[in-house]
Design a protein around this motif. Sequence first.
Motif, mmCIF file in Angstrom:
data_model
loop_
_atom_site.group_PDB
_atom_site.id
_atom_site.type_symbol
_atom_site.label_atom_id
_atom_site.label_comp_id
_atom_site.label_asym_id
_atom_site.label_seq_id
_atom_site.Cartn_x
_atom_site.Cartn_y
_atom_site.Cartn_z
ATOM 1 N N VAL A 1 0.833 -1.198 0.000
ATOM 2 C CA VAL A 1 0.000 0.000 0.000
ATOM 3 C C VAL A 1 0.869 1.249 0.000
ATOM 4 O O VAL A 1 2.056 1.211 0.311
ATOM 5 N N SER A 2 0.235 2.361 -0.348
ATOM 6 C CA SER A 2 0.722 3.683 0.022
ATOM 7 C C SER A 2 -0.352 4.300 0.901
ATOM 8 O O SER A 2 -1.538 4.262 0.542
ATOM 9 N N ARG A 3 0.052 4.852 2.032
ATOM 10 C CA ARG A 3 -0.931 5.505 2.893
ATOM 11 C C ARG A 3 -1.446 6.796 2.269
ATOM 12 O O ARG A 3 -2.426 7.370 2.745
ATOM 13 N N ALA A 4 -0.797 7.253 1.216
ATOM 14 C CA ALA A 4 -1.252 8.457 0.524
ATOM 15 C C ALA A 4 -2.462 8.183 -0.352
ATOM 16 O O ALA A 4 -3.269 9.081 -0.608
ATOM 17 N N CYS A 5 -2.596 6.948 -0.812
ATOM 18 C CA CYS A 5 -3.555 6.605 -1.865
ATOM 19 C C CYS A 5 -4.925 6.245 -1.299
ATOM 20 O O CYS A 5 -5.026 5.366 -0.441
ATOM 21 N N PRO A 6 -5.993 6.875 -1.768
ATOM 22 C CA PRO A 6 -7.322 6.567 -1.230
ATOM 23 C C PRO A 6 -7.773 5.144 -1.526
ATOM 24 O O PRO A 6 -8.485 4.535 -0.728
ATOM 25 N N TRP A 7 -7.386 4.596 -2.684
ATOM 26 C CA TRP A 7 -7.786 3.235 -3.037
ATOM 27 C C TRP A 7 -7.080 2.231 -2.122
ATOM 28 O O TRP A 7 -7.698 1.261 -1.666
ATOM 29 N N ALA A 8 -5.805 2.449 -1.846
ATOM 30 C CA ALA A 8 -5.083 1.580 -0.918
ATOM 31 C C ALA A 8 -5.604 1.751 0.505
ATOM 32 O O ALA A 8 -5.635 0.791 1.281
ATOM 33 N N SER A 9 -6.004 2.961 0.850
ATOM 34 C CA SER A 9 -6.490 3.217 2.205
ATOM 35 C C SER A 9 -7.751 2.421 2.517
ATOM 36 O O SER A 9 -7.989 2.058 3.676
ATOM 37 N N ARG A 10 -8.561 2.146 1.498
ATOM 38 C CA ARG A 10 -9.726 1.280 1.717
ATOM 39 C C ARG A 10 -9.288 -0.050 2.322
ATOM 40 O O ARG A 10 -9.897 -0.563 3.261
ATOM 41 N N SER A 11 -8.242 -0.635 1.731
ATOM 42 C CA SER A 11 -7.802 -1.953 2.187
ATOM 43 C C SER A 11 -7.205 -1.880 3.583
ATOM 44 O O SER A 11 -7.340 -2.835 4.370
ATOM 45 N N LEU A 12 -6.559 -0.773 3.931
ATOM 46 C CA LEU A 12 -6.008 -0.620 5.278
ATOM 47 C C LEU A 12 -7.116 -0.547 6.326
ATOM 48 O O LEU A 12 -7.012 -1.144 7.399
ATOM 49 N N VAL A 13 -8.184 0.191 6.009
ATOM 50 C CA VAL A 13 -9.309 0.280 6.950
ATOM 51 C C VAL A 13 -9.976 -1.089 7.102
ATOM 52 O O VAL A 13 -10.222 -1.562 8.222
ATOM 53 N N SER A 14 -10.269 -1.752 5.985
ATOM 54 C CA SER A 14 -10.922 -3.071 6.042
ATOM 55 C C SER A 14 -10.067 -4.054 6.824
ATOM 56 O O SER A 14 -10.586 -4.808 7.671
ATOM 57 N N ARG A 15 -8.797 -4.084 6.546
ATOM 58 C CA ARG A 15 -7.880 -5.006 7.219
ATOM 59 C C ARG A 15 -7.884 -4.779 8.722
ATOM 60 O O ARG A 15 -7.865 -5.740 9.503
ATOM 61 N N PHE B 1 -15.323 7.557 3.049
ATOM 62 C CA PHE B 1 -14.409 8.153 4.022
ATOM 63 C C PHE B 1 -13.043 8.468 3.419
ATOM 64 O O PHE B 1 -12.476 9.536 3.672
ATOM 65 N N THR B 2 -12.495 7.553 2.620
ATOM 66 C CA THR B 2 -11.128 7.756 2.144
ATOM 67 C C THR B 2 -11.008 8.957 1.208
ATOM 68 O O THR B 2 -9.916 9.516 1.058
ATOM 69 N N THR B 3 -12.095 9.368 0.585
ATOM 70 C CA THR B 3 -12.083 10.621 -0.184
ATOM 71 C C THR B 3 -12.332 11.814 0.725
ATOM 72 O O THR B 3 -11.641 12.836 0.634
ATOM 73 N N LEU B 4 -13.294 11.702 1.619
ATOM 74 C CA LEU B 4 -13.600 12.842 2.497
ATOM 75 C C LEU B 4 -12.412 13.229 3.356
ATOM 76 O O LEU B 4 -12.161 14.422 3.589
ATOM 77 N N VAL B 5 -11.648 12.255 3.839
ATOM 78 C CA VAL B 5 -10.552 12.580 4.752
ATOM 79 C C VAL B 5 -9.430 13.328 4.026
ATOM 80 O O VAL B 5 -8.633 14.028 4.653
ATOM 81 N N GLY C 1 -9.926 1.938 13.632
ATOM 82 C CA GLY C 1 -9.809 1.332 12.311
ATOM 83 C C GLY C 1 -9.835 2.340 11.184
ATOM 84 O O GLY C 1 -9.435 2.026 10.065
ATOM 85 N N PHE C 2 -10.305 3.538 11.447
ATOM 86 C CA PHE C 2 -10.364 4.578 10.406
ATOM 87 C C PHE C 2 -9.227 5.591 10.580
ATOM 88 O O PHE C 2 -8.230 5.539 9.860
ATOM 89 N N GLY C 3 -9.374 6.486 11.545
ATOM 90 C CA GLY C 3 -8.372 7.532 11.717
ATOM 91 C C GLY C 3 -6.985 7.002 12.020
ATOM 92 O O GLY C 3 -5.980 7.626 11.654
ATOM 93 N N ASP C 4 -6.910 5.825 12.639
ATOM 94 C CA ASP C 4 -5.591 5.295 12.977
ATOM 95 C C ASP C 4 -4.868 4.694 11.772
ATOM 96 O O ASP C 4 -3.751 4.194 11.901
ATOM 97 N N THR C 5 -5.488 4.748 10.588
ATOM 98 C CA THR C 5 -4.798 4.353 9.348
ATOM 99 C C THR C 5 -4.423 5.570 8.497
ATOM 100 O O THR C 5 -3.820 5.403 7.429
ATOM 101 N N VAL C 6 -4.813 6.772 8.926
ATOM 102 C CA VAL C 6 -4.651 7.979 8.108
ATOM 103 C C VAL C 6 -3.315 8.659 8.426
ATOM 104 O O VAL C 6 -3.022 8.950 9.592
ATOM 105 N N ASP C 7 -2.537 8.923 7.387
ATOM 106 C CA ASP C 7 -1.257 9.614 7.536
ATOM 107 C C ASP C 7 -1.297 10.877 6.670
ATOM 108 O O ASP C 7 -1.045 10.829 5.464
ATOM 109 N N PHE C 8 -1.649 12.002 7.295
ATOM 110 C CA PHE C 8 -1.792 13.244 6.529
ATOM 111 C C PHE C 8 -0.464 13.701 5.933
ATOM 112 O O PHE C 8 -0.437 14.338 4.879
#
Length: 335
Positions: A45-59, A228-232, A267-274
Amino acid sequence: MDHDGDNGDGDGQEFRRSRSHFTDRVTADGRDGWPVAAGRYRLVVSRACPWASRSLVSRRLLGLEEALPVAVADPIQDERSWRFTLDPDGRDPVLGIAFLAEAYRAREPGYDGGVSVPALVEAASGRLVTNDYQRLTLDLATEWRELHRPDAPDLYPEGRRDEIDERMEGIYQDINNGVYRAGFAKGQDAYDAAYARLFARLDQVSEHLADRRYLVGDTITEADIRLFTTLVRFDAVYHGHFKCNRNKLTEDRVLWAYARDLFQTPGFGDTVDFDHIKRHYYQVHADINPSRIVPRGPDLTGWRSPHHREQLGGRPFGDGTPPPPPPGDEVIQPL
């Protein structure tokens, strides 16, 4: 070079996102030759990418951290693809590769197409299995069920799938991909059309969420993860960088509260790297931001402010429970 999660290319004025090239599935019965098995695959993954971030949240929500180890790429990729420069010696410690493109070429020798995240790679062979970001998280929620943590939520409940699919399709076309169509438009008409569709859909979703806590039913589903991954990322990058500037997320009372509610849900905010998000967009998209200057703002501390959405009821995890804190090596610097 692809833009974030999969291969984007321009066609005339309008930005068009090409389909995932590798669409094998990892399933419970292994019908594509890739059976679900703990530790067999590596999620790149890249934590920058919204599509990859979906998988991080689900995981995280499903408790798959041990069964599906993660490799985090540098948010700044180059012409050779996503890089493992965050790891010692600039190589992924399991796959032994410096660039994600190497896993693509291990799967298809001579491959010279787009290299995207999320990517599922077989650890032993180093071969890419799939880069089908649309299917990947649905399979994590269903095909990987035997490896879910006890009391994991059902993110794609069978009785709600038609409604979830319909909701996700509109969000994908007009919001998830809509911000890209605005940001990468090559002409005024294409930009205007994307901008109009984006904010019409955001207004519709805001109205829908005004009196209900989640998009479908009274629990978190795959649809919420995708929105969420777009809104954030909206105020941090899409509002300015992609010219999606009718209003900020913080100026929509409903969507801002909804996004904060999810951000504050384990599971949401704890995967976000601004930091990764901002550096990727502003430094990689040199055609949009030639100076590569990364803005200091916006102020992100509001993400932790009270949202009061619990007054709408709802059961975030349904009959399940919240995930435990992330593993120590996956903790992101908090706001």
